[in-house]
Design a protein around this motif. Sequence first.
Motif, mmCIF file in Angstrom:
data_model
loop_
_atom_site.group_PDB
_atom_site.id
_atom_site.type_symbol
_atom_site.label_atom_id
_atom_site.label_comp_id
_atom_site.label_asym_id
_atom_site.label_seq_id
_atom_site.Cartn_x
_atom_site.Cartn_y
_atom_site.Cartn_z
ATOM 1 N N GLN A 140 -79.565 -26.086 -45.923
ATOM 2 C CA GLN A 140 -80.720 -26.794 -45.295
ATOM 3 C C GLN A 140 -82.114 -26.668 -46.401
ATOM 4 O O GLN A 140 -82.693 -27.769 -46.650
ATOM 5 C CB GLN A 140 -81.499 -26.423 -43.947
ATOM 6 C CG GLN A 140 -82.276 -27.222 -43.501
ATOM 7 C CD GLN A 140 -82.915 -26.607 -42.170
ATOM 8 O OE1 GLN A 140 -82.388 -25.622 -41.625
ATOM 9 N NE2 GLN A 140 -83.643 -27.421 -41.327
ATOM 10 N N SER A 141 -82.120 -25.502 -47.058
ATOM 11 C CA SER A 141 -83.260 -25.269 -47.939
ATOM 12 C C SER A 141 -83.046 -26.126 -49.172
ATOM 13 O O SER A 141 -83.934 -26.911 -49.802
ATOM 14 C CB SER A 141 -83.252 -23.901 -48.334
ATOM 15 O OG SER A 141 -84.163 -23.687 -49.443
ATOM 16 N N ASN A 142 -81.748 -26.159 -49.734
ATOM 17 C CA ASN A 142 -81.291 -26.937 -50.740
ATOM 18 C C ASN A 142 -81.680 -28.621 -50.498
ATOM 19 O O ASN A 142 -82.165 -29.366 -51.142
ATOM 20 C CB ASN A 142 -80.265 -26.857 -51.347
ATOM 21 C CG ASN A 142 -79.796 -25.602 -51.935
ATOM 22 O OD1 ASN A 142 -80.702 -24.943 -52.472
ATOM 23 N ND2 ASN A 142 -78.433 -24.812 -51.912
ATOM 24 N N LYS A 143 -81.360 -29.165 -49.079
ATOM 25 C CA LYS A 143 -81.634 -30.363 -48.744
ATOM 26 C C LYS A 143 -82.956 -30.740 -48.681
ATOM 27 O O LYS A 143 -83.443 -31.957 -48.967
ATOM 28 C CB LYS A 143 -80.914 -30.585 -47.461
ATOM 29 C CG LYS A 143 -79.251 -30.767 -47.767
ATOM 30 C CD LYS A 143 -78.888 -32.046 -48.609
ATOM 31 C CE LYS A 143 -77.325 -32.212 -48.614
ATOM 32 N NZ LYS A 143 -77.111 -33.500 -49.294
ATOM 33 N N LEU A 144 -84.009 -29.682 -48.329
ATOM 34 C CA LEU A 144 -85.180 -29.997 -48.050
ATOM 35 C C LEU A 144 -85.961 -30.214 -49.546
ATOM 36 O O LEU A 144 -86.698 -31.125 -49.544
ATOM 37 C CB LEU A 144 -85.907 -28.871 -47.330
ATOM 38 C CG LEU A 144 -85.664 -28.795 -45.937
ATOM 39 C CD1 LEU A 144 -86.384 -27.410 -45.279
ATOM 40 C CD2 LEU A 144 -86.203 -30.060 -45.121
ATOM 41 N N VAL A 145 -85.368 -29.594 -50.471
ATOM 42 C CA VAL A 145 -85.826 -29.736 -51.663
ATOM 43 C C VAL A 145 -85.727 -31.362 -52.081
ATOM 44 O O VAL A 145 -86.612 -31.976 -52.829
ATOM 45 C CB VAL A 145 -85.612 -29.078 -52.560
ATOM 46 C CG1 VAL A 145 -85.820 -29.122 -54.238
ATOM 47 C CG2 VAL A 145 -85.986 -27.437 -52.395
ATOM 48 N N GLY A 146 -84.546 -31.759 -51.712
ATOM 49 C CA GLY A 146 -84.358 -33.121 -52.323
ATOM 50 C C GLY A 146 -84.822 -34.267 -51.349
ATOM 51 O O GLY A 146 -84.748 -35.478 -51.656
ATOM 52 N N GLY A 147 -85.041 -33.784 -50.186
ATOM 53 C CA GLY A 147 -85.616 -34.740 -49.113
ATOM 54 C C GLY A 147 -84.618 -34.856 -48.031
ATOM 55 O O GLY A 147 -83.520 -35.083 -48.307
ATOM 56 N N LEU A 148 -85.039 -34.739 -46.777
ATOM 57 C CA LEU A 148 -84.147 -34.660 -45.737
ATOM 58 C C LEU A 148 -85.096 -35.522 -44.494
ATOM 59 O O LEU A 148 -86.301 -35.341 -44.364
ATOM 60 C CB LEU A 148 -84.021 -33.206 -45.241
ATOM 61 C CG LEU A 148 -82.713 -33.266 -44.460
ATOM 62 C CD1 LEU A 148 -81.477 -33.659 -44.969
ATOM 63 C CD2 LEU A 148 -82.597 -31.619 -44.158
#
Length: 150
Positions: free
Chosen positions: A53-61
Amino acid sequence: MSYKFKFEKILTIKEREKDEASADYNLAVKRFEDAAEKLYELLKRKEELEEYQSNKLVGGLSVQAIRHHQHFISNLAKMIEHSQQMVVNARNSMNYYQQKLVDKNLEVKKFVKIKEKDILHFINTEKALEAKQMDDISIQQYMQPGRLGS
């Protein structure tokens, strides 16, 4: 005369109880290991999900995806809490059966020690009886008329 331990039946029962306590303890250890392993897997899964989730938040979610992940993490946390309680219960059970096994081992050791002392007493009694019989035979031979060297 052959040796017979007067508490042999009790010793056999105590050894059987010790074996049963050992089996109970081994089962409790297995349950503890299984519960701990399940907890580890849940914690690992939660950590991986949070990292994802943390990695996805960086890319936008999307907000919906964030809610979905948070809901899933919340459910996982509840499962972890339940699993932690299961580990605590399994540990308490394991400790209980361990103490029971220690107690049974002590009982068996007491009877084994009694048996060892009883065997030594029996052997010493047999030796004393044999020595007395040898003395009696020697005295009878000495007292017989016509013995050699008279």
